[in-house]
Structure formats: C-alpha cells, structure tokens
Enzyme design. Sequence first.
Site, PDB file in Angstrom:
ATOM      1  N   GLU A 110       0.854  -1.186   0.000  1.00  0.00           N
ATOM      2  CA  GLU A 110       0.000   0.000   0.000  1.00  0.00           C
ATOM      3  C   GLU A 110       0.886   1.231   0.000  1.00  0.00           C
ATOM      4  O   GLU A 110       2.035   1.170   0.407  1.00  0.00           O
ATOM      5  CB  GLU A 110      -0.863   0.023   1.276  1.00  0.00           C
ATOM      6  CG  GLU A 110      -1.830  -1.125   1.364  1.00  0.00           C
ATOM      7  CD  GLU A 110      -2.431  -1.282   2.750  1.00  0.00           C
ATOM      8  OE1 GLU A 110      -2.495  -0.285   3.495  1.00  0.00           O
ATOM      9  OE2 GLU A 110      -2.822  -2.410   3.084  1.00  0.00           O
ATOM     10  N   LYS A 112       2.104   4.674   1.574  1.00  0.00           N
ATOM     11  CA  LYS A 112       2.127   5.213   2.935  1.00  0.00           C
ATOM     12  C   LYS A 112       1.739   6.683   2.829  1.00  0.00           C
ATOM     13  O   LYS A 112       2.535   7.522   2.412  1.00  0.00           O
ATOM     14  CB  LYS A 112       3.517   5.044   3.549  1.00  0.00           C
ATOM     15  CG  LYS A 112       3.586   5.398   5.014  1.00  0.00           C
ATOM     16  CD  LYS A 112       4.895   4.883   5.620  1.00  0.00           C
ATOM     17  CE  LYS A 112       4.944   5.086   7.108  1.00  0.00           C
ATOM     18  NZ  LYS A 112       4.992   6.479   7.522  1.00  0.00           N
ATOM     19  N   ASP A 114       0.943  10.378   3.804  1.00  0.00           N
ATOM     20  CA  ASP A 114       1.613  11.223   4.785  1.00  0.00           C
ATOM     21  C   ASP A 114       0.642  12.293   5.285  1.00  0.00           C
ATOM     22  O   ASP A 114       0.466  13.334   4.671  1.00  0.00           O
ATOM     23  CB  ASP A 114       2.835  11.874   4.134  1.00  0.00           C
ATOM     24  CG  ASP A 114       3.822  12.355   5.174  1.00  0.00           C
ATOM     25  OD1 ASP A 114       3.634  12.041   6.364  1.00  0.00           O
ATOM     26  OD2 ASP A 114       4.774  13.045   4.794  1.00  0.00           O
ATOM     27  N   TYR A 221      -7.058   2.310   5.670  1.00  0.00           N
ATOM     28  CA  TYR A 221      -6.188   1.171   5.363  1.00  0.00           C
ATOM     29  C   TYR A 221      -6.245   0.007   6.342  1.00  0.00           C
ATOM     30  O   TYR A 221      -5.555  -0.972   6.174  1.00  0.00           O
ATOM     31  CB  TYR A 221      -4.742   1.631   5.212  1.00  0.00           C
ATOM     32  CG  TYR A 221      -4.233   2.431   6.393  1.00  0.00           C
ATOM     33  CD1 TYR A 221      -3.990   1.817   7.616  1.00  0.00           C
ATOM     34  CD2 TYR A 221      -3.996   3.793   6.265  1.00  0.00           C
ATOM     35  CE1 TYR A 221      -3.536   2.554   8.693  1.00  0.00           C
ATOM     36  CE2 TYR A 221      -3.541   4.535   7.344  1.00  0.00           C
ATOM     37  CZ  TYR A 221      -3.315   3.911   8.546  1.00  0.00           C
ATOM     38  OH  TYR A 221      -2.872   4.637   9.614  1.00  0.00           O
ATOM     39  N   LYS A 308      10.624   3.398   3.367  1.00  0.00           N
ATOM     40  CA  LYS A 308      10.581   4.852   3.186  1.00  0.00           C
ATOM     41  C   LYS A 308      11.214   5.257   1.866  1.00  0.00           C
ATOM     42  O   LYS A 308      12.277   4.753   1.501  1.00  0.00           O
ATOM     43  CB  LYS A 308      11.350   5.545   4.331  1.00  0.00           C
ATOM     44  CG  LYS A 308      10.624   5.497   5.669  1.00  0.00           C
ATOM     45  CD  LYS A 308       9.734   6.720   5.869  1.00  0.00           C
ATOM     46  CE  LYS A 308       8.845   6.618   7.086  1.00  0.00           C
ATOM     47  NZ  LYS A 308       9.354   7.231   8.287  1.00  0.00           N
ATOM     48  N   CYS A 402      22.586  41.757  18.314  1.00  0.00           N
ATOM     49  CA  CYS A 402      21.186  41.479  18.027  1.00  0.00           C
ATOM     50  C   CYS A 402      20.737  42.273  16.801  1.00  0.00           C
ATOM     51  O   CYS A 402      20.953  43.478  16.737  1.00  0.00           O
ATOM     52  CB  CYS A 402      20.325  41.839  19.222  1.00  0.00           C
ATOM     53  SG  CYS A 402      18.569  41.663  18.875  1.00  0.00           S
ATOM     54  N   CYS A 405      18.133  45.019  18.156  1.00  0.00           N
ATOM     55  CA  CYS A 405      18.404  46.084  19.124  1.00  0.00           C
ATOM     56  C   CYS A 405      19.904  46.335  19.326  1.00  0.00           C
ATOM     57  O   CYS A 405      20.288  47.112  20.194  1.00  0.00           O
ATOM     58  CB  CYS A 405      17.743  45.749  20.460  1.00  0.00           C
ATOM     59  SG  CYS A 405      18.570  44.414  21.338  1.00  0.00           S
ATOM     60  N   CYS A 420      20.095  37.245  22.813  1.00  0.00           N
ATOM     61  CA  CYS A 420      20.132  38.677  23.046  1.00  0.00           C
ATOM     62  C   CYS A 420      19.657  38.864  24.478  1.00  0.00           C
ATOM     63  O   CYS A 420      18.583  38.412  24.856  1.00  0.00           O
ATOM     64  CB  CYS A 420      19.195  39.399  22.085  1.00  0.00           C
ATOM     65  SG  CYS A 420      18.868  41.094  22.611  1.00  0.00           S
ATOM     66  N   CYS A 426      14.342  44.764  23.884  1.00  0.00           N
ATOM     67  CA  CYS A 426      14.430  44.188  22.542  1.00  0.00           C
ATOM     68  C   CYS A 426      13.015  43.869  22.048  1.00  0.00           C
ATOM     69  O   CYS A 426      12.325  43.025  22.605  1.00  0.00           O
ATOM     70  CB  CYS A 426      15.299  42.935  22.614  1.00  0.00           C
ATOM     71  SG  CYS A 426      15.552  42.131  21.028  1.00  0.00           S
TER      72      CYS A 426
HETATM   73  P1  AMP Z   1       5.548   6.047  11.396  1.00  0.00           P
HETATM   74  O1  AMP Z   1       4.767   7.248  11.903  1.00  0.00           O
HETATM   75  O2  AMP Z   1       6.627   6.409  10.454  1.00  0.00           O
HETATM   76  O3  AMP Z   1       5.909   5.095  12.475  1.00  0.00           O
HETATM   77  O4  AMP Z   1       4.516   5.275  10.470  1.00  0.00           O
HETATM   78  C1  AMP Z   1       3.343   4.753  10.975  1.00  0.00           C
HETATM   79  C2  AMP Z   1       2.196   5.537  10.452  1.00  0.00           C
HETATM   80  O5  AMP Z   1       2.067   5.420   9.040  1.00  0.00           O
HETATM   81  C3  AMP Z   1       0.896   5.016  10.958  1.00  0.00           C
HETATM   82  O6  AMP Z   1       0.589   5.551  12.212  1.00  0.00           O
HETATM   83  C4  AMP Z   1      -0.066   5.491   9.916  1.00  0.00           C
HETATM   84  O7  AMP Z   1      -0.633   6.706  10.354  1.00  0.00           O
HETATM   85  C5  AMP Z   1       0.767   5.796   8.699  1.00  0.00           C
HETATM   86  N1  AMP Z   1       0.305   5.130   7.470  1.00  0.00           N
HETATM   87  C6  AMP Z   1       0.136   5.760   6.298  1.00  0.00           C
HETATM   88  N2  AMP Z   1      -0.282   4.917   5.355  1.00  0.00           N
HETATM   89  C7  AMP Z   1      -0.415   3.705   5.936  1.00  0.00           C
HETATM   90  C8  AMP Z   1      -0.843   2.421   5.461  1.00  0.00           C
HETATM   91  N3  AMP Z   1      -1.183   2.216   4.185  1.00  0.00           N
HETATM   92  N4  AMP Z   1      -0.851   1.406   6.348  1.00  0.00           N
HETATM   93  C9  AMP Z   1      -0.475   1.599   7.634  1.00  0.00           C
HETATM   94  N5  AMP Z   1      -0.070   2.791   8.138  1.00  0.00           N
HETATM   95  C10 AMP Z   1      -0.033   3.840   7.293  1.00  0.00           C
HETATM   96 ZN    ZN Z   2      17.771  42.253  20.918  1.00  0.00          ZN
END
Ligand code: AMP
Ligand code: ZN
Length: 664
Positions: A110, A112, A114, A221, A308, A402, A405, A420, A426
């Site tokens: 899947e 990931k 963000d 997911y 990653k 600074c 100031c 500072c 300041c």
């Molecule tokens: P990390 O924060 O780097 O430890 O990654 C874990 C986080 O990835 C989880 O808490 C999820 O919020 C996120 N995540 C995003 N996409 C997925 C996915 N397809 N499956 C599982 N976790 C995911």
């Molecule tokens: Zn200052």
Amino acid sequence: MNIEQQINQLREELRQHNYNYYVLDAAVISDYEFDMKLKTLQELEKKHPEFYDPNSPTLRVGGEVTKNFETVVHEHRMYSLDNSYSREDLLDWEKRIKKLVDGEINYTCELKYDGASISLTYEEGVLVRAVTRGDGIQGDNVTTNVKTINSVPLKLKGDFPSKFDIRGEIVLPYEGFAKMNQERIEAGEEPYANPRNTASGSLKLQDSSETAKRPLECLLYNITGDKIGITSQIESLEKARAWGFKVPSESKLVHSIDEVLSFVNYWDEHRHDLPYETDGIVIKVNDLQQQEELGFTAKAPRWAMAYKFKAEQASTILQEITYQVGRTGAITPVANLDPVLLAGTTVKRASLHNADQIEKLDIRVGDTVFVEKGGEIIPKIIGVDFQKRNQNSKPTLYITECPECNTPLIRKEGEAQHYCSNYKGCTPQIVGRIQHYISRKAMDIEGLGGETVTLLVNEGLITNYADLYELRKEQVVPLERMADKSADNLINGIQKSKEIPFERVLFALGIRYVGETVAKKLAKHYKSIQAIIEATEEDLVNVDEIGIKIAQSVREFFSVDENKELIGKLLGYGVQLEISAEKLANQTDTLQGQTFVVSGVFERVSRNELKKLIEDNGGKVSSSISSKTSFIVAGANMGPSKLEKANKLEISIISEDEFLSKIK
Ligand code: AMP
Ligand code: ZN
C-alpha cells in the site's frame, strides 16, 4: 410522503451524491443541484427539529466548538511501523517472519499516506467516534471535526459488522493545500508550511466550521475489531470500499519480496502524480491468521513494514542569511534561498539551526546548497556544492549583535543558541512575551491577537503584559483596523482574563521551561506565587517531576527585579496569583494514592464535576480500567465491556452516593 419520509429521502440522496463526489470522484449532479437539495433539507430540518439526526449531511458544515479535546484510550492500540530501506532489509524481515509462521506468505503493498492518523469507530453503521493517534495508547476525541470531512461516511452501506474500528490517514491533497495558501497570502497571512502539518492542525481546530472549510480527505487502510469475518488484508480493503470508505486503488497483492520491490520502485518514481503526499510504501502480510500469529513488538506489528522513500533533495542558491529573535531572546539563523521545487512544494527558506551548524557545513552566501525535506516542516540544508563555490567567497561571520536592538549577543556554556540579553528593550522579545501571555493556552484573551500586540507595542502603548490592564478604549480605537466594537471586545477580554486560574497565569508568565504541565504541578504544590518566589532551588527540585533545569530557570526569573515588579502589578490588577480560596477550601488529601475510573451517567453531579471532585480530594482519574484502578464510580448505563473488565480484575464498583459519602 410525509415530512419525515421526505427528510429521510433527501438525506439518503445527499449521502449518495456526497459519496459519488468525494469518494468515487465521479459526481452525477451539478454543484448547483446539490446545493439546492441541501438547502431544501436545511429548511425542512429547521422547521422540524423533532427529526434531528446528528449524522445528517447538513451537519457537514460544522459549527460545533470544542474548547478542550477529551482524551480517549484506544480500545486497540495504534502502533507505529518499523522501517526498511533496502532489499536486504526486506529479505531479513521475510526471513524473521518465516520462522514464526507456517505456509506461504503473500503481501499487500500500500502507499504510505503522509498525513495525520485517525481511528474511526462505527457502531451499527454509524460513525460514533474519531480519535487521533496521540501516543498510540490514547488520543484526542476529534469527532466533531472529522464529521466535517466529506469522504468520511457518517452512515455505512451494505453488509458491515455491528462494531469495528477503522484506521486511516487524514491528508490534505496538494491542490486544496495550494488553494488554501493562495487565499492566505491574499489575506496577508503567512502561508502554511506543508500539507501534513496543516492536516493534523486542522483536526485540532476549536471551531469545526473552520475544519469544514479545509479540503481534507480521509484514506483508510485497516479494519480492527472482534469477529468481523475478514480473512485477509486485501479483502479488508475491498470490504471497507464497499461500505463507503475511500480506499485508494493503488494497493496490490503480491507474492514475493521482488514483486514488493517493483511496487516500491514504480511509486518512488510516480508518486508525484498522486494527488496527495506519500512518504513510502507499507508492506503487510496479507493473511490475517498469519498476522495474528506474528503479533506485535512493543512498538510495531511484526506483520508490517514501511519502506521509506528517499528524502528528496534539490539544489539552489543561498541568497542571504537572516536572523530571527524569539521571545526568549534566542537567535535562529534562517537561509533565504532562490525558490526551488522540492517534494511538490516551493521552498524559499531553510533552517540553519545555529552558529555551529553554519560553521560545520561552511555555508556561505552565494553558495549552491543542497536542501532536503524529510518529515520536518522546514527543510534543512544538508551541504554545499563546493565545486560551484565562487573563488572570492568568504566564510560566514556569525552576527555578534542582536539584529533588532544591537545588543552584543551572548552564548552560554553548553548551549547551541546565541541570545540577546536585552530582556527589557528588545522589541521581538517584548512582543513575543506578550503574545505568549495572551495565547490560547495561557490567558486566552478574546479580542486580542498577535498582530494587535505588535501594533500596541510599536505605538508605545504597552511594554509588558501588565500594561495590558491599563489600556483604555480611547487609546485603542485609533489603531489601524480597529472598530469601536473590536476595541470594546479587546478591553473586555483583558478584564475577563482576571478570572483565569493561577496555574494558567503561571504558564502565561513565560518562565523558560515552565510549560503547561510544569505550571500545573507548581501551582498545585505551592498554591501561590508568593510561595514560589520564596522557594529555593532545593525546594523546587524536591517537587515531583521538577528537575534542576526548571528549578534554576524559576529562580532566575524571580531574581530579576522587573519580573517581581510585574508580578506586583498583576496582583494589584486582580489577576489570579494563587489558587482561589474557594478551590483551596474544597481540596483535601482524602483520596491520596487512589485511582478512579468513572463510567456511566450520574444523577447528582455531572461527569466532569465528579472528576474534579476526585482530583480536588487528591485522587487520580484514569480513563481505562487496569490493575492499578482502586475504584470504579459507576452511574447508570455503565458500559458492558468496562463491567466485564472490572469483574475480571476484581475491582470494586461504587455508586455515586457511595463516592460522595467517601469525601464528605
Ligand atoms: P511512522 O509514523 O513512520 O511510524 O509510520 C506509521 C504511520 O504510518 C501510521 O501511524 C499510519 O498513520 C501511517 N500510514 C500511512 N499509510 C499507511 C498504510 N497504508 N498502512 C499503515 N499505516 C499507514
Ligand atoms: Zn535584541
């Protein structure tokens, strides 16, 4: 058709159109038609409040305001993921899991996503709760905000289990993010740094109608729950899709690590074609039976692995180094860059952290530098392209005074930052301290914002937070963009802040290292500012969880004459500098050392009052039952799962009356 049927039919229709538009990205009616239907429904609902439904599509626009988000313990913990970076890492992982389970292993790959992780709870097909990940064990209840996200179904379709949790990621797609920033820039506001932080910030907005305005999406997911009749991860994705959730279609079932790698390579190259940010791939053992056998480490599931993507880099020219002065006087150098596109956003500034960093990397104005964007908000400079350096360039000389100031900067032993020391004169420090004082978690002064503080200071009307209480309306009205009404609000807001309890005032003072929690501890222990002023470093360190760094900083703050003077003034204006007599009178140690869990509905006191009573009498309130629980105070309709757990752990359950007589 009667009114109720008419209302229900409209709701059903709108729900379907919502789904077509936000989940399937395939609208079948025009926006105009949709709006008309929505309006009709709104009018009917207004005329017939007896048919209220908290899950009506009309409530997507938000409006409910949450002051403090309730903390909720996750019924199933939200784990993090282990990371891998190479084929070898993945092969190692496969070797480890093959030792633990029998049979062939297939994987789902899947993307990931963000964003901000979220756990949604559905009961009988209705969204009942949305909780942020928090620390994985407990998070914040952000249901009112999540309900405004159009791709989150409020009611499910088809053949769903009666109760389950579903996890996903709330993201802010690039397009919506860019539009939001465009609007901010036009309104003269700072643009947001990146989609991920903006998404997670959006969940914690107090006014849900603000969240509703943000084009957030929720991508799902994982389904978690007991007896949900699903046997594989890929099946759970399909099921979730069928129930009405938005589940991206890129996920794929594969049969070997090499196939995993081709998925990784493909998306490493094509991820910018996606409408939202991704930072890698998640690989999961497909068979849920095998997942169960593999279980979890302390931190992450053994059956899943993140891969990653490499952090993205770009090179650009450093135009100038500027220096910012914070509220504590700390100096932060900032790199101003030729704008460059990096991971989908334009980067113009990067953090340089401190003088050591600049020296270590030998960064000079005019250099071609490499910038990298990892998970951070602000990208960082990771190096210089020395081949492109101009022969005549000279090493960067860190500022010695600074920028605001001109006070000579100091740098204390063992600290990375320059400071500072012009505490009193300041401007950014003065403004910063007052801005901190009025901020939401501190004095929360309504009607007064950060920019107005800057104006007030620049106009010479105030030089510290005590001065706020002397402000008169006629001084404020002439300020830019200040209407008569806003001036009233401002003055009233300031007066009202005199009711803010001591612990928050203590936080508002802006003592270094005294954050919200420390302020609470100190307030509870010392009960008045006078007692804190008199406390020695030794006394302070003896308070539970107060370390030497905090103790020294508190001493330092109160050794400054101006600060003592300020406190004197605040006292004079009637700001709460001790725990109120009323509160104090109600406090005892009766419940010292006992932990309570509160469950159900009560008759004589509200749930919150009950919790307050426990704390005021020295007890602790916990939200989940464990072997550490001393008592459960149970009202009507105590949850069955809590009851079962209490019985299993043999914890005594007491009634509201029994509790109240305990503290009488
Ligand atoms: P990390 O924060 O780097 O430890 O990654 C874990 C986080 O990835 C989880 O808490 C999820 O919020 C996120 N995540 C995003 N996409 C997925 C996915 N397809 N499956 C599982 N976790 C995911
Ligand atoms: Zn200052």
